[in-house]
Structures are given as C-alpha cells and as structure tokens.
Design a protein around this motif. Structure first.
Motif, mmCIF file in Angstrom:
data_model
loop_
_atom_site.group_PDB
_atom_site.id
_atom_site.type_symbol
_atom_site.label_atom_id
_atom_site.label_comp_id
_atom_site.label_asym_id
_atom_site.label_seq_id
_atom_site.Cartn_x
_atom_site.Cartn_y
_atom_site.Cartn_z
ATOM 1 N N VAL A 233 -10.433 4.248 -1.310
ATOM 2 C CA VAL A 233 -9.373 4.841 -2.118
ATOM 3 C C VAL A 233 -8.166 5.218 -1.259
ATOM 4 O O VAL A 233 -7.062 5.357 -1.752
ATOM 5 C CB VAL A 233 -9.863 6.082 -2.919
ATOM 6 C CG1 VAL A 233 -10.993 5.689 -3.866
ATOM 7 C CG2 VAL A 233 -10.309 7.213 -1.997
ATOM 8 N N TRP A 234 -8.382 5.352 0.057
ATOM 9 C CA TRP A 234 -7.247 5.793 0.899
ATOM 10 C C TRP A 234 -7.521 5.467 2.359
ATOM 11 O O TRP A 234 -8.624 5.716 2.845
ATOM 12 C CB TRP A 234 -7.068 7.307 0.728
ATOM 13 C CG TRP A 234 -5.872 7.911 1.393
ATOM 14 C CD1 TRP A 234 -4.665 7.325 1.650
ATOM 15 C CD2 TRP A 234 -5.762 9.259 1.890
ATOM 16 N NE1 TRP A 234 -3.815 8.202 2.235
ATOM 17 C CE2 TRP A 234 -4.452 9.414 2.399
ATOM 18 C CE3 TRP A 234 -6.632 10.360 1.917
ATOM 19 C CZ2 TRP A 234 -3.996 10.612 2.949
ATOM 20 C CZ3 TRP A 234 -6.188 11.556 2.467
ATOM 21 C CH2 TRP A 234 -4.874 11.681 2.981
ATOM 22 N N LEU A 235 -6.544 4.897 3.054
ATOM 23 C CA LEU A 235 -6.567 4.849 4.523
ATOM 24 C C LEU A 235 -5.707 6.035 4.968
ATOM 25 O O LEU A 235 -4.469 5.961 4.946
ATOM 26 C CB LEU A 235 -5.968 3.544 5.053
ATOM 27 C CG LEU A 235 -6.571 2.230 4.548
ATOM 28 C CD1 LEU A 235 -5.900 1.033 5.240
ATOM 29 C CD2 LEU A 235 -8.075 2.194 4.816
ATOM 30 N N ALA A 236 -6.354 7.163 5.291
ATOM 31 C CA ALA A 236 -5.591 8.389 5.542
ATOM 32 C C ALA A 236 -4.566 8.180 6.644
ATOM 33 O O ALA A 236 -4.870 7.605 7.693
ATOM 34 C CB ALA A 236 -6.544 9.533 5.887
ATOM 35 N N GLY A 237 -3.354 8.650 6.385
ATOM 36 C CA GLY A 237 -2.276 8.465 7.348
ATOM 37 C C GLY A 237 -1.487 7.200 7.077
ATOM 38 O O GLY A 237 -0.364 7.042 7.554
ATOM 39 N N TYR A 238 -2.082 6.272 6.305
ATOM 40 C CA TYR A 238 -1.408 5.010 6.063
ATOM 41 C C TYR A 238 -1.179 4.703 4.594
ATOM 42 O O TYR A 238 -0.093 4.906 4.069
ATOM 43 C CB TYR A 238 -2.137 3.868 6.775
ATOM 44 C CG TYR A 238 -1.932 3.968 8.257
ATOM 45 C CD1 TYR A 238 -0.798 3.435 8.846
ATOM 46 C CD2 TYR A 238 -2.823 4.669 9.061
ATOM 47 C CE1 TYR A 238 -0.556 3.576 10.212
ATOM 48 C CE2 TYR A 238 -2.591 4.825 10.427
ATOM 49 C CZ TYR A 238 -1.462 4.265 10.991
ATOM 50 O OH TYR A 238 -1.207 4.404 12.324
ATOM 51 N N ARG A 239 -2.192 4.264 3.871
ATOM 52 C CA ARG A 239 -1.898 3.742 2.554
ATOM 53 C C ARG A 239 -2.985 4.073 1.549
ATOM 54 O O ARG A 239 -4.178 4.007 1.845
ATOM 55 C CB ARG A 239 -1.722 2.200 2.647
ATOM 56 C CG ARG A 239 -1.160 1.534 1.413
ATOM 57 C CD ARG A 239 0.213 2.062 0.997
ATOM 58 N NE ARG A 239 1.271 1.688 1.895
ATOM 59 C CZ ARG A 239 2.075 0.628 1.735
ATOM 60 N NH1 ARG A 239 1.964 -0.124 0.662
ATOM 61 N NH2 ARG A 239 3.007 0.346 2.625
ATOM 62 N N LEU A 240 -2.532 4.439 0.340
ATOM 63 C CA LEU A 240 -3.396 4.696 -0.802
ATOM 64 C C LEU A 240 -3.842 3.366 -1.403
ATOM 65 O O LEU A 240 -3.124 2.373 -1.294
ATOM 66 C CB LEU A 240 -2.552 5.461 -1.838
ATOM 67 C CG LEU A 240 -3.209 6.058 -3.074
ATOM 68 C CD1 LEU A 240 -4.167 7.187 -2.672
ATOM 69 C CD2 LEU A 240 -2.133 6.601 -4.013
ATOM 70 N N ASP A 241 -5.020 3.342 -2.027
ATOM 71 C CA ASP A 241 -5.382 2.181 -2.844
ATOM 72 C C ASP A 241 -4.627 2.300 -4.167
ATOM 73 O O ASP A 241 -4.516 3.391 -4.742
ATOM 74 C CB ASP A 241 -6.887 2.160 -3.099
ATOM 75 C CG ASP A 241 -7.305 0.901 -3.867
ATOM 76 O OD1 ASP A 241 -7.761 -0.057 -3.218
ATOM 77 O OD2 ASP A 241 -7.134 0.880 -5.108
ATOM 78 N N ASP A 242 -4.099 1.189 -4.638
ATOM 79 C CA ASP A 242 -3.244 1.240 -5.834
ATOM 80 C C ASP A 242 -3.963 1.834 -7.037
ATOM 81 O O ASP A 242 -3.363 2.501 -7.876
ATOM 82 C CB ASP A 242 -2.721 -0.166 -6.163
ATOM 83 C CG ASP A 242 -1.554 -0.090 -7.141
ATOM 84 O OD1 ASP A 242 -0.466 0.344 -6.733
ATOM 85 O OD2 ASP A 242 -1.761 -0.417 -8.344
ATOM 86 N N ARG A 243 -5.267 1.613 -7.128
ATOM 87 C CA ARG A 243 -6.037 2.095 -8.288
ATOM 88 C C ARG A 243 -6.213 3.602 -8.283
ATOM 89 O O ARG A 243 -6.566 4.195 -9.294
ATOM 90 C CB ARG A 243 -7.408 1.400 -8.316
ATOM 91 C CG ARG A 243 -7.305 -0.079 -8.643
ATOM 92 C CD ARG A 243 -8.545 -0.840 -8.196
ATOM 93 N NE ARG A 243 -8.624 -0.916 -6.724
ATOM 94 C CZ ARG A 243 -9.423 -1.743 -6.053
ATOM 95 N NH1 ARG A 243 -10.246 -2.564 -6.719
ATOM 96 N NH2 ARG A 243 -9.431 -1.756 -4.743
ATOM 97 N N ALA A 244 -5.967 4.233 -7.113
ATOM 98 C CA ALA A 244 -6.190 5.676 -6.995
ATOM 99 C C ALA A 244 -4.930 6.484 -7.253
ATOM 100 O O ALA A 244 -4.954 7.713 -7.271
ATOM 101 C CB ALA A 244 -6.724 5.995 -5.598
#
Lengths: 481, 481
Positions: free
Chosen positions: B447-458
């Motif tokens: 759901v999330w790469l913390a510091g970088y990018r959210l998953d679009d579905r989240a």
C-alpha cells in the motif's frame, strides 16, 4: 486543440502571460507568424478565459499591397468574430520628423499604435508574434553590436516597452516557445491563409543578414544546435543580471537616497562595493532619474564609473541634460545637479593668519608651520582641503579670494602655465561650483586652488626646509569634517 | 625599449603577472608570436627583475621540420644567453593511449612539459604567447559551443591550469595586450627571425575556421569593432561571474559543510537562494569534490539543480564516480555518497498497531484513524514519511517489511502495476538505500513505499469515508523530526 496550441497554452500559463477575464490585443501584420498567433490564441482563448482584439497598422510604405494586407486582416478578424482596430500611419513622414532610420521609425509607430489600442480598449497587454528564431537573432544582433550582458537577454516572454515617445506598453510573446518552422507548419496543417510579409523582410539589413546568412552558416559550420546554445546563454545572462540587480537594489537601500529631483550616493559605501555591483547600482540610479533605460549606453555607465573612482569635485554630462557629480562625500545624479553646490560662497578677499586660525564667512582656515620630515608627506589627507606647501616658496602673506578673469597658474605636475578657466573645464569642475573654489594667492600669484590643485611651484620637494600646512574646514556642515 | 615592449611591460605590471626576482619559463614554439614574446621579455627582464628560461617541446608530429624548429629555438636561446629545456614527446602515441583528439593530446602534452620545466627549475610560472586575437577567438569558440558565462571569460592574463593529467600550472599571457598584427610588426621592425608555425595552424579545425573565415566576415559584414565588442563582453562576464562566485562562497559558509569525503548542503538554506547563486554554489561544491572544474559540463550542473529542486531520496551520477543525492534535510555530494544512508536498517516483518503507536528497530510508527474532511488533505507534510490512506481500502491489518524480489504495486497516479525494482530505478532511488525503504503491506499487497510512493488503490478520494494517517519517525536522529 492540437499539439502546437497545447504548447503555446502551456507556455502562456507557465509564464503567467495573461490573467483570466482580461482583454488581449493581438498585433497582426498578415504574415504567417502573426496570423498563426491569432488562430492559436483564438483556439485557446476560452481555456485562458481571455478575449481578443485584433490590431493592424498600415505603415503606408508599400502602397497597394499595404492596403491589401489591412483588408486581409480585417476580413480575418470578421471571420473569427473578433473586434479589430485598423490604423494608418505615414512612417516616412514620421521618420523625417524625428530623424530616425526607417526601421526605428516603423518600430516606434507600430508600438505607439499598439499602445493606443491597448489604452482605448482597456486591454492589459499586446501579444506580438516573435518566435524563438526572432529571439536568437536578437541575442546574436546584440552580441555583434557589442552590448553587455543585458543585451544578451534578447526577447522575453513578457516585457514592458519604454521608448522615448512610446510606452509603457506591456508586450507578451506567446510564440517564443516555437520556431518559425513550427508556426509555418501549423498554418499549413490548419489550412490557414496568410500574406507574404514583405515589409518585415526588408526593414533591417543587419537582422536579415543574421537570419539568412550568418545563422545558417553557424549552424552548418560550427554548431547545429547554435540556436539552443544562444538561448541557453541568454537565459543564464538574464538570471545573472537579475541576481546582480537584486543585490544592487539591496545595496542601494543603505547607500542611495533621493533628495527632491536628485539621487545621492554615499561615496564610501559605493567604493566598498564589488565592481559588478557598482556598475549595476549606477545604472539603476540613472534609470530612476531618466525614467527609462532606453537611452543608456555602456559608455554612459563607464563615464559614471570613472568619475566615481576619480578625484572629487568633478562632473560628467549624461543623456537628457543629466549630470553626475562627485561631491565630497557623495556622488550626485540629476538635472541641475550642480546647483547643489557643496562649497560656501566667498565674497571679498581675506588675509590668512600664518601660523594661526582664520575665520572668514563659510570657512575656518588653520595654518601651521612645521619642520620637514618624511612622515609629513605620508600624512596627506584626501578630501583635497588639506595641503602641504614649501613654506619658503609661498611665504606667510597669503590671501583667499575667488577666481578672477585672467587667473593663471602651473597645475602640480605640469611645466607650463594654464588659465584657471581652462583648468576648471579640463578638470570637469561643475560650472556653478567654479566661482566658489577658494583661491589662495601670494602677492597675487596663485599657490593653490583649494579642493583642486596646488601650483607646481608651491609643492614640497626634497629641498624643502619648512613646511606650511593649510587646512580649510567649512563653517557650515556642507562638507564632511 | 620600444613602444611594444613598453606596452607589454605596463601590462605585466598592471596585472601583477610576475614578482621581482622570480624565474619565468617562456614557451617558445619558434613561431612569430612566441619568438616575439621571448624577445620582448628578454628586453624588459632587467626592468622586471626576472630571469628567463626557454622551453620548447618537439611534438614529433611533423618529422624533420619539427626537429628544425627545436634547433632554431635552441640557437635563439643560446644567442640570448638564456638557459633552455628542449623536450621530445610522441603526441600520436599519447593520443592513442588516452583516447584524445590530436588537438587535446598536443595541448595536454605541451602543458605537461611546461609543468615539468616549471617544477624542475623552481620557476613560478610559464609565459605563453597568446594574443588578444587568441582571446577573442576563444570567446567566440566558447560562445558557439554553447558554454555559459564562464566560457565567455576566454583567456586571462594569469590563470592556473588544472587538467586531469596536468597541473596546477600557473600560466601568464603577457601578449594579451597586443594583436597578432602588433607582434608581427614588432618582429619585422626588430628584424627578428621566426619559423612558420605549421602545427599551430592545423591542429584545431574549428578555431581555424573562426580565425580565417568567421571573424573576418563578422568584421566586414556586421561590426568592424567586433573584437573589442567580444573582449568587452568577456570582461563584463568575468566581473559578473566573479561577483556571483564571491556571493556563492559567502552563502556556502552557512549552508555547506564538509564531512570527510562528503560535501553536505543544507536543503532549506539552498532552496532560499537566488537561482544564479544556486547554480554557482553547486558548481563550487562539485569543483571542490572533483578537485578541478575541467570535466564539468553545463549538463552536470543542470542535473544537480533538477535533483535539488525535486523530491527527496533521489540521486544522480556525475563525472568521476561522483554522486549527488537529495537526502531528507540535505543534499549530499561525493564518491560513495549513497553509503551515507539516512534510513535505519529493517530486519523482519512488524505488525502496525492501528490505531496506536508501533515501535520497531529504527522506526516509531503512529497510526490514527480520522473522519474524512477537506482540511485533512491540505494538512499534507512534505518529507514523504507522513501519509493519508483510504482506511476502508487498506484496512487495519498492516505490516512493515523491506522489499522482496517480485514486489509489484501501482504507483500513485498510474494505472498499471510496476515492479518495485523498476520503480526504484526510474525514481533514481540510490541503490544502497533501496533495501531499507519501509514497505507497508496489507495481506501481502503493497500500500505504500514509505518515503517514496503510495499505491494508487490506497489513495484518499472524494468517496473516502475514513482516513488512516501513518507517520514514520526515526528512532535515531538520522532523519529530521
């Protein structure tokens, strides 16, 4: 909306060229560039929420074809359901009246017309069809003419035009993101008709040589990406000049003050600046007095720099009747600047008490006699009003008066006599100051123009036995003490 | 002493090119310029109180004539009673060895030789025979190549040469105050013999075209004073760049610190600078790490500017194995810069308490569930470690681990799945950081790469009812809190 329109739209937005709800004048000559510009703006006007107004000027330079251009533009505006203003101006007559080149006259008349249309319609700006090619040509033109970094700026997406007889007129250049080829392709792909803009081709000999000969040969022989290279240089120069101007404006706050019509620069503060800042600060001061940067040439700034670095009490002439004067603790810029005389008035002749103190209207004079020694010479002060003399050469019978017709002396370092009048002229002493310069005489012979120059015969030499030191101090606070 | 010698003498003094009592190496090819230089320096050497040493390098490029040049120079030095060092170097071999153009190879070999002679003799500098024409040609060459303002500097009266394999070598150019015509006239008037310097003519195709075709045509068609114009522009550019560099160095004092082999730039301080200063500061930092400005191209500085303005946690590659990384509160420049990892190490998988606080090695995680409201969205923080989620989409069964082979997700704003590996590469996440990026998963789905990018579905959408807020805070002080 096609890709060209999209590109222009993005460029307009990125550069904040228009504000929502505003009216924009579009300058349309009838040639490919300006007709293309009109169509593009028309197709993106609702997205931008702007309304357009077509402006066309018949320069009356090419007779019937000129008239047909106007008719063509009128029909085009009608077809797009846009209001239009058509102007008619005799450029040749204007040229003769103001003694301009044909190119200058055409440019002035054109922008004057645009300014009038902007005013009459309540529009915020006029859009002109300059492309990236025009920009690069302008950069190269300025480079070849030898303008400084400011000239490298070339054409900007948004600028305020200020000519002597025109402006301020806000110009926007939405096509700077396109090449001339792009806009021709756009017209071709969209089946847009245009007229061959013969006037545009013929007006500037130099620009045409740059466009048709120099740039193609540079692209072929030196760098196929010369256009990009010049554009990049231009952007760096703009950034650089902007940075320097901001720093100069910051420095100005503590160094420059405005006093009525005069701009006064603190001399010490100025001398402590970096050369690049000095130049920028003087330029800004001159722009503020002139009201526009238009008539300023590099040579004017150089004159100002030289004056500011040199001896005090000098002045130089600048455009539009403006003078720049190095007064004693200040550099003063403005019209009638020399009326601001830092020297007290002297009437009559006053004997100097040697040694002792002499009080006369405006001045206190201290005279002391001292033995010769090397430390004396180095103890020289710099405002020009302290001076050492060979006491045996000048004697103690000194008097102070102002200049008289026919006054002559031998300026320090020279061998021949010179009239005081010629000296004042050559030394750029402001005209209104000259009658107030204290002249120290010994039995009628000049030994010193206080504040300016010693007579060569009065100087201290290795043979000097006794030294006379004269110090002039103003009684008022005009001069720094 | 004739007028040419006087002019060079004054130029040397005004620019402080030599110090009394020092030894100066004179580079003599045998051509008019360098032979003229040697004679002039010889005739003014006692006035300057310097001693001369002739240096000549046989480039072995032209066989017998090359050898004769060397002999000519040796005889000349003998006649003037000057010591001489004659060198012999196979430029073609050097060229092949280092994969250079012939011009580059010849230049490197020549300056390397001069550097050796300077060292061997204890001299302070080497004098080379560049004239004002060489300077103007250099300015134009750089202009055409598209270098920035620094390139406009052209040739300086005194400069320190630093190549990859050469230097530092102090070069002086006493003939910059003369034109090529002046020095030829000097040789003619003084009956000085010289050899035709064929190598000089043929080495650089571009420079020769500038000299023989472009400049003459610019003088004829555009501006007879183009040389002066380019020289003036060059002087202004030097002044400008000097001013900017001084200001950048001042700014550096409070913004940049050196930590071992790394240069660290405070991100906030950097972002507050003027664009011109940003560029200058980054350039200075890169020069300090590289040890020389030689390999720096405009594109490197642009890469650095882009990275510094962009999102954190990215890196770019620069010459010589140097990296530039935007860490969280700093920009870091150096070799092996990514070894300086600002993320704590994670081993194993940790369940996140939702809502609540989770402590795991290296990180504290705070999870809160809040009702949807517009103020929530705007309350977004910028270091990338605070994130809002659609609570119903991600649920409360969240875990933290590091990346696994085959991990895939849909980066926010995209529609297709992407491997985490490709995402890291495309997003320029430094290689050594990748294994430490916290990956938040919901039943195995990222759901999330913390510091970088959210998953679009989240992501939070207008349809979101409940919002989950996750905040990662480092337990150590590596990241800013």
């Amino acid at each position: 909306m096609n890709k060209t329109e999209n590109k222009v739209l993005a460029f307009i937005k990125a550069n904040h060229l228009v504000s929502r709800g505003s009216e924009v004048i579009v300058a349309v000559s009838g040639g490919a560039d300006s007709v293309g510009l009109l169509h593009i703006l028309h197709n993106i006007s609702s997205e931008l929420d702007i309304s357009l107004h077509v402006a066309h000027l018949d320069h009356m330079l090419r007779g019937e074809p000129s008239r047909q251009d106007a008719e063509f533009v009128k029909k085009l505006a009608d077809r797009l359901c846009l209001p239009a203003t058509l102007g008619l101006e005799d450029v040749s007559a204007y040229r003769q009246q103001h003694r301009l080149t044909l190119e200058e006259a055409a440019r002035e008349v054109r922008y004057k017309f645009l300014e009038e249309v902007v005013k009459a319609t309540g529009a915020t700006c006029a859009a002109v069809a300059h492309t990236m090619n025009d920009h690069v040509e302008t950069v190269l033109l300025h480079l070849l003419r030898g303008s400084g970094l400011t000239g490298l700026a070339g054409l900007q997406a948004k600028s305020v035009l200020r000519y002597k007889r025109v402006g301020p007129l806000t110009l926007i250049r939405p096509l700077l993101c396109l090449n001339r080829g792009d806009i021709e392709e756009y017209c071709r792909d969209s089946n847009i008709e245009f007229r061959n803009d013969a006037s545009n081709e013929s007006l500037s000999f130099t620009r045409n040589r740059i466009r048709r000969k120099l740039l193609p040969s540079l692209r072929q022989d030196f760098n196929p990406s010369i256009d990009e290279a010049l554009d990049r240089l231009s952007k760096l120069a703009v950034e650089e000049v902007d940075f320097k101007n901001r720093e100069a404006a910051k420095a100005s706050e503590s160094i420059i003050r405005t006093e009525g019509p005069l701009v006064k620069i603190d001399r010490k503060g100025y001398l402590g600046l970096h050369p690049a800042l000095k130049r920028a600060l003087l330029r800004q001061a001159l722009v503020s007095v002139l009201g526009s940067p238009k008539d300023i040439e590099a040579v004017h700034i150089e004159k100002m720099v030289d004056l500011a670095e040199g001896e005090t009490g000098r002045s130089v002439n600048l455009p539009d009747g403006i003078n720049f004067i190095s007064s004693y603790s200040e550099l003063v810029l403005g019209r009638d600047v020399s009326a601001d005389i830092p020297l007290p008035e002297i009437t009559g002749t006053y004997a100097i008490n040697v040694p002792g103190v002499t009080e006369m209207p405006g001045w206190n004079i201290t005279a002391s006699v001292i033995e010769y020694g090397p430390d004396l010479i180095t103890g020289k002060e710099n405002d020009g009003f302290s001076q050492l003399f060979d006491f045996d050469a000048v004697g103690s019978e000194l008097k102070v008066r102002t200049r008289k017709p026919g006054d002559r002396f031998i300026p320090l370092g020279e061998v021949a006599e010179k009239s005081v009048k010629d000296y004042f002229i050559d030394a750029k002493v402001p005209r209104l100051w000259r009658p107030r310069v204290p002249v120290v005489v010994n039995h009628g012979q000049i030994v010193w123009l206080a504040g300016y120059r010693l007579d060569d015969r009065a100087k201290v030499t290795p043979a000097t036995k006794n030294v006379l030191k004269l110090v002039f101090r103003p009684q008022s606070t005009i001069l720094p003490v």
